[in-house]
Scaffold this motif. Structure first.
Motif, short mmCIF file in Angstrom:
data_model
loop_
_atom_site.label_atom_id
_atom_site.label_comp_id
_atom_site.label_asym_id
_atom_site.label_seq_id
_atom_site.Cartn_x
_atom_site.Cartn_y
_atom_site.Cartn_z
N SER A 1 0.84 -1.20 0.00
CA SER A 1 0.00 0.00 0.00
C SER A 1 0.87 1.25 0.00
O SER A 1 2.08 1.17 0.29
CB SER A 1 -0.93 0.02 1.22
OG SER A 1 -0.18 0.11 2.42
N ASN A 2 0.26 2.37 -0.31
CA ASN A 2 0.95 3.67 -0.32
C ASN A 2 0.12 4.61 0.54
O ASN A 2 -0.96 5.04 0.14
CB ASN A 2 1.09 4.19 -1.75
CG ASN A 2 1.97 5.41 -1.82
OD1 ASN A 2 2.44 5.92 -0.81
ND2 ASN A 2 2.20 5.90 -3.03
N TRP A 3 0.63 4.91 1.72
CA TRP A 3 -0.15 5.69 2.69
C TRP A 3 -0.30 7.14 2.21
O TRP A 3 0.66 7.79 1.80
CB TRP A 3 0.56 5.64 4.05
CG TRP A 3 -0.16 6.41 5.13
CD1 TRP A 3 -1.51 6.48 5.30
CD2 TRP A 3 0.42 7.18 6.17
NE1 TRP A 3 -1.82 7.24 6.39
CE2 TRP A 3 -0.64 7.70 6.95
CE3 TRP A 3 1.73 7.48 6.52
CZ2 TRP A 3 -0.42 8.50 8.06
CZ3 TRP A 3 1.94 8.27 7.64
CH2 TRP A 3 0.88 8.78 8.38
N SER B 1 -5.28 6.49 0.73
CA SER B 1 -4.16 5.62 0.41
C SER B 1 -4.49 4.70 -0.76
O SER B 1 -5.64 4.59 -1.18
CB SER B 1 -3.77 4.79 1.64
OG SER B 1 -3.56 5.63 2.76
N CYS C 1 -2.59 5.87 10.03
CA CYS C 1 -1.22 5.36 10.13
C CYS C 1 -0.99 4.33 9.03
O CYS C 1 -1.93 3.77 8.47
CB CYS C 1 -0.94 4.76 11.51
SG CYS C 1 -1.90 3.28 11.86
N SER C 2 0.28 4.09 8.75
CA SER C 2 0.63 3.17 7.67
C SER C 2 0.21 1.73 7.98
O SER C 2 -0.14 0.97 7.09
CB SER C 2 2.13 3.23 7.39
OG SER C 2 2.86 2.85 8.55
N VAL D 1 -3.33 1.21 6.97
CA VAL D 1 -3.42 1.10 5.52
C VAL D 1 -3.06 -0.31 5.06
O VAL D 1 -3.72 -0.90 4.21
CB VAL D 1 -2.49 2.13 4.84
CG1 VAL D 1 -2.49 1.94 3.33
CG2 VAL D 1 -2.92 3.54 5.19
N GLU D 2 -2.00 -0.86 5.64
CA GLU D 2 -1.55 -2.19 5.27
C GLU D 2 -2.59 -3.24 5.64
O GLU D 2 -2.81 -4.20 4.89
CB GLU D 2 -0.22 -2.52 5.94
CG GLU D 2 0.95 -1.71 5.42
CD GLU D 2 1.37 -2.15 4.02
OE1 GLU D 2 0.90 -3.19 3.55
OE2 GLU D 2 2.20 -1.44 3.41
N ASN E 1 5.28 -4.76 5.51
CA ASN E 1 5.19 -3.69 6.50
C ASN E 1 5.61 -4.20 7.88
O ASN E 1 4.98 -5.11 8.42
CB ASN E 1 3.75 -3.15 6.54
CG ASN E 1 3.63 -1.94 7.45
OD1 ASN E 1 3.45 -2.06 8.65
ND2 ASN E 1 3.72 -0.76 6.86
#
Length: 315
Positions: free
Chosen positions: A214-216, A225, A251-252, A255-256, A291
């Motif tokens: 993914s791309n946050w 995202s 947060c990332s 997203v993941e 991640n």
């Protein structure tokens, strides 16, 4: 196979949509004393697009019987082994099946006047800042929309341009010169790899393996995202996706987790498809993610402020 007179002449005042009823199955009748369609372990699949038909299966006898049944019901022209279908060029060998869209790609380049253009090494600039602008709008946006639509269809065999096409498709309402220039960059990239294709190996294991990423906060305007994944059966790529998430993540790691959930849904769909095709997939599918936060939370689900949303989701 091709069905004659599938589209009857006539004038309609409104669009008509038809779909097979739930649970519909083709019943193959007995003919000339034979009991058809009952070979143990055999399955046959039919892919229909308007009046074009592809038939596949693991028993040539069952396929021949089905074709004979269709011939008795409709006027059908048999076109032989699959080689070209809706812009897809199919080539077979003892090692597998190769599917590409070379002719379709050349048509796009020719219609855009870029057959003699200099190839580009990547389909989109790194760290691009494309967004909705307030100037340099295209006077005729239909050219841009048509080009993006054709590129979307090209992603069937060119997963490398999926992300770039996904980005540019977000500006079809009010495209600018910058967006058109980026679309032409994709064409320049295609110019350098016209014959690139998807290869389905005949010697690969039937084991699902998926990669998720993914791309946050990739969108500079909405801060939404991007979810990306690719799924393999053995060594053969069968499914991929690059799409903006519907929610905004804080947060990332969140997203993941969203990307992993989307990938898991696609895996379940593919497992159901394999089961429907009578293909046994006994071993568990593999889902990989890079991640570190997600990996650590999975191994040790501690609770703190940055993972509060994830903890609530599990509850």
């Amino acid at each position: 196979m091709d069905v004659h007179n599938a589209i009857l002449p006539g004038n309609f005042d409104e669009e008509i949509y038809m779909d097979l009823p739930l649970g519909y199955h083709i019943h193959i009748e007995q003919h000339e004393g034979e009991k058809l369609g009952n070979q143990k372990g055999a399955f046959t699949t039919i892919l229909v697009y308007v009046n074009d038909i592809i038939i596949g299966g693991n028993s040539q006898r069952e396929i021949d019987l089905l074709k004979a049944h269709l011939h008795r019901k409709f006027k059908i022209k048999e076109l032989g082994p699959l080689k070209y279908f809706l812009g897809l060029e199919v080539a077979r060998s003892s090692t597998g099946i190769n599917v590409c869209q070379r002719k379709y790609t050349l048509e796009i380049l020719r219609d855009s006047g870029l057959l003699g253009t200099k190839p580009a090494s990547i389909p989109i600039e790194l760290n691009h800042k494309l967004s909705h602008t307030t100037n340099e709008f295209l006077q005729d946006p239909t050219t841009y929309s048509r080009l993006i639509g054709r590129l979307i269809y090209l992603t069937i065999t060119r997963p490398g341009i999926t992300y770039a096409v996904n980005v540019l498709s977000q500006f079809m309402d009010r495209p600018s010169q910058a967006h058109l220039h980026s679309a032409y960059r994709i064409l320049r990239y295609l110019k350098g790899s016209i014959g690139q294709a998807i290869f389905f190996s005949s010697k690969s294991s039937l084991h699902l393996k998926a990669y998720s990423d993914s791309n946050w906060a990739a969108c500079p305007k909405t801060r939404r995202s991007v979810t990306s994944f690719c799924i393999f059966i053995g060594d053969s790529l069968v499914s991929w996706k690059s799409k903006k998430q519907v929610t905004i993540s804080r947060c990332s790691a969140e997203v993941e987790y969203g990307a992993l959930a989307s990938t898991s849904c696609e895996i379940v769909l593919l497992l159901g498809l394999l089961k429907e095709l009578s293909i046994d997939h006994a071993q568990p599918a593999i889902l990989l993610c890079d991640n570190q936060a997600v990996i650590h939370i999975t191994k040790n689900p501690i609770f703190h402020e940055r993972t509060k949303v994830l903890s609530r989701s599990r509850i």
